[in-house]
Design a protein around this motif. Structure first.
Motif, PDB file in Angstrom:
ATOM      1  N   ARG A   1      82.039  48.814  -8.440  1.00 44.64           N
ATOM      2  CA  ARG A   1      81.611  49.163  -9.800  1.00 44.64           C
ATOM      3  C   ARG A   1      80.100  49.255  -9.943  1.00 44.64           C
ATOM      4  O   ARG A   1      79.599  50.037 -10.758  1.00 44.64           O
ATOM      5  CB  ARG A   1      82.152  48.126 -10.792  1.00 44.64           C
ATOM      6  CG  ARG A   1      82.025  48.556 -12.235  1.00 44.64           C
ATOM      7  CD  ARG A   1      82.778  47.628 -13.170  1.00 44.64           C
ATOM      8  NE  ARG A   1      82.807  48.189 -14.509  1.00 44.64           N
ATOM      9  CZ  ARG A   1      81.833  48.051 -15.399  1.00 44.64           C
ATOM     10  NH1 ARG A   1      80.758  47.376 -15.082  1.00 44.64           N
ATOM     11  NH2 ARG A   1      81.934  48.594 -16.591  1.00 44.64           N
ATOM     12  N   LYS A   2      79.355  48.492  -9.149  1.00 46.51           N
ATOM     13  CA  LYS A   2      77.901  48.464  -9.304  1.00 46.51           C
ATOM     14  C   LYS A   2      77.268  48.034  -7.996  1.00 46.51           C
ATOM     15  O   LYS A   2      77.737  47.099  -7.352  1.00 46.51           O
ATOM     16  CB  LYS A   2      77.518  47.498 -10.428  1.00 46.51           C
ATOM     17  CG  LYS A   2      76.024  47.459 -10.767  1.00 46.51           C
ATOM     18  CD  LYS A   2      75.788  46.483 -11.902  1.00 46.51           C
ATOM     19  CE  LYS A   2      74.323  46.427 -12.318  1.00 46.51           C
ATOM     20  NZ  LYS A   2      73.859  47.684 -12.929  1.00 46.51           N
TER      21      LYS A   2
ATOM     22  N   ALA B   1      79.963  51.668  -5.296  1.00 49.60           N
ATOM     23  CA  ALA B   1      79.166  52.491  -6.197  1.00 49.60           C
ATOM     24  C   ALA B   1      77.804  52.757  -5.560  1.00 49.60           C
ATOM     25  O   ALA B   1      77.270  51.927  -4.823  1.00 49.60           O
ATOM     26  CB  ALA B   1      78.987  51.779  -7.536  1.00 49.60           C
TER      27      ALA B   1
ATOM     28  N   ARG C   1      86.870  53.426 -11.226  1.00 47.29           N
ATOM     29  CA  ARG C   1      86.258  52.191 -10.720  1.00 47.29           C
ATOM     30  C   ARG C   1      84.999  51.821 -11.491  1.00 47.29           C
ATOM     31  O   ARG C   1      84.555  50.673 -11.452  1.00 47.29           O
ATOM     32  CB  ARG C   1      85.928  52.342  -9.240  1.00 47.29           C
ATOM     33  CG  ARG C   1      84.964  53.461  -8.922  1.00 47.29           C
ATOM     34  CD  ARG C   1      84.800  53.645  -7.412  1.00 47.29           C
ATOM     35  NE  ARG C   1      84.093  54.870  -7.099  1.00 47.29           N
ATOM     36  CZ  ARG C   1      82.786  55.013  -7.115  1.00 47.29           C
ATOM     37  NH1 ARG C   1      82.023  53.988  -7.482  1.00 47.29           N
ATOM     38  NH2 ARG C   1      82.214  56.155  -6.792  1.00 47.29           N
ATOM     39  N   LEU C   2      84.406  52.795 -12.217  1.00 43.67           N
ATOM     40  CA  LEU C   2      83.181  52.538 -12.960  1.00 43.67           C
ATOM     41  C   LEU C   2      83.422  52.291 -14.436  1.00 43.67           C
ATOM     42  O   LEU C   2      82.824  51.398 -15.028  1.00 43.67           O
ATOM     43  CB  LEU C   2      82.204  53.712 -12.802  1.00 43.67           C
ATOM     44  CG  LEU C   2      81.718  54.028 -11.390  1.00 43.67           C
ATOM     45  CD1 LEU C   2      80.683  55.142 -11.446  1.00 43.67           C
ATOM     46  CD2 LEU C   2      81.134  52.800 -10.714  1.00 43.67           C
TER      47      LEU C   2
END
Length: 284
Positions: free
Chosen positions: A106-107, A146, A195-196
């Motif tokens: 995600r990050k 990500a 996923r984000l």
């Protein structure tokens, strides 16, 4: 070390103190068997500039937040499950030293420690906790990550068309797929990246075309599986929900912008790198 500290009074007090410093804005952190293994200040490379962030390494999660008053008050708490984390060492730059990349689906973002030994300690302890979590859950290491955002100041022109120059009137935007700094014309498309976020995200033209091609290929494979089969082109697959739009409604602020991006009580006169001061500690 985890087993030795898991049910001790000192571990309970340490976790309670972290909860107190985040206050009502943070989530509860005390769970049976959870251990606080280390804590300290790292510089996090944010969209606009590097900022000090307080980090707490637990046996199963990594927690960080903005510093309001060092050792007493933090805000904008973020919690990362360690089984999703992959680390990658990074080369030094003129502005940042002792760097590494924290990657999740995600990050992903870069951080720096105050010294090489502190970086080694952080990376070693995190990687050991990740291995322990993966063994306990039976999961394979994460392979989908990500893209880290390229900082705004890294370029004065669009990284895709290479001719649009940014100014007070021409905004910088970030592609959520590759992390490049791009102009509005080069990032009009939106793609659903589950996923984000649950809503379509801004992507550059190149990533849009690549994701759309993947989606078409996945749909073709899905048709070959017969009725009821779910291929890679299903709504949960990468590249699903590709669409072009003007992007006027898009919120292009990063988490740091939404947090306010303040430096808290981090004075400009403080020397962070190789100052001889220990900015991190690990518990035993």
């Amino acid at each position: 070390m985890v087993e030795q500290l898991a049910h001790t009074e000192i571990n309970r007090r340490r976790i309670a103190e972290v909860e107190r410093c985040f206050g009502a804005s943070g989530q509860p952190l005390a769970l049976p068997g959870r251990v606080l293994l280390g804590e300290g200040v790292l510089t996090k490379e944010c969209r606009k500039k590097a900022q000090p962030r307080v980090f707490f390494l637990f046996s199963d999660i990594l927690v960080y937040g903005s510093i309001v008053l060092s050792g007493r008050r933090y805000r904008a708490q973020r919690v990362i499950p360690l089984e999703e984390v992959t680390l990658e060492p990074l080369p030094e730059t003129r502005q940042a030293r002792h760097r590494w990349l924290i990657r999740t689906a995600r990050k992903s973002f870069a951080v720096s420690a105050a010294s090489a030994p502190e970086r080694q300690e952080w990376m070693g302890h995190i990687e050991e906790c990740v291995r322990r979590q993966l063994r306990a859950s039976g999961r394979a290491p994460s392979t989908e990550h990500a893209a880290p955002w390229v900082p705004d100041k890294a370029t004065d022109i669009c990284m895709r068309c290479t001719h649009t120059r940014f100014s007070a009137l021409t905004r910088r935007h970030h592609c959520r797929q590759c992390g490049f700094v791009v102009c509005g014309d080069c990032s009009r498309a939106r793609v659903l990246l589950p996923r984000l976020a649950p809503k379509p995200q801004r992507v550059c033209g190149l990533c849009y075309r690549q994701l759309a091609a993947q989606r078409r290929q996945g749909e073709g494979e899905g048709e070959g599986e017969g009725e009821g089969g779910q291929g890679a082109g299903s709504p949960s697959g990468a590249g699903a929900g590709c669409e072009a739009s003007s992007g006027d409604e898009d919120d292009d602020d990063s988490d740091e912008d939404k947090e306010g991006g303040g430096e808290g009580d981090w004075p400009s006169r403080v020397r962070f790198y190789d100052s001889g001061v220990s900015w991190s500690s690990f518990h035993s």
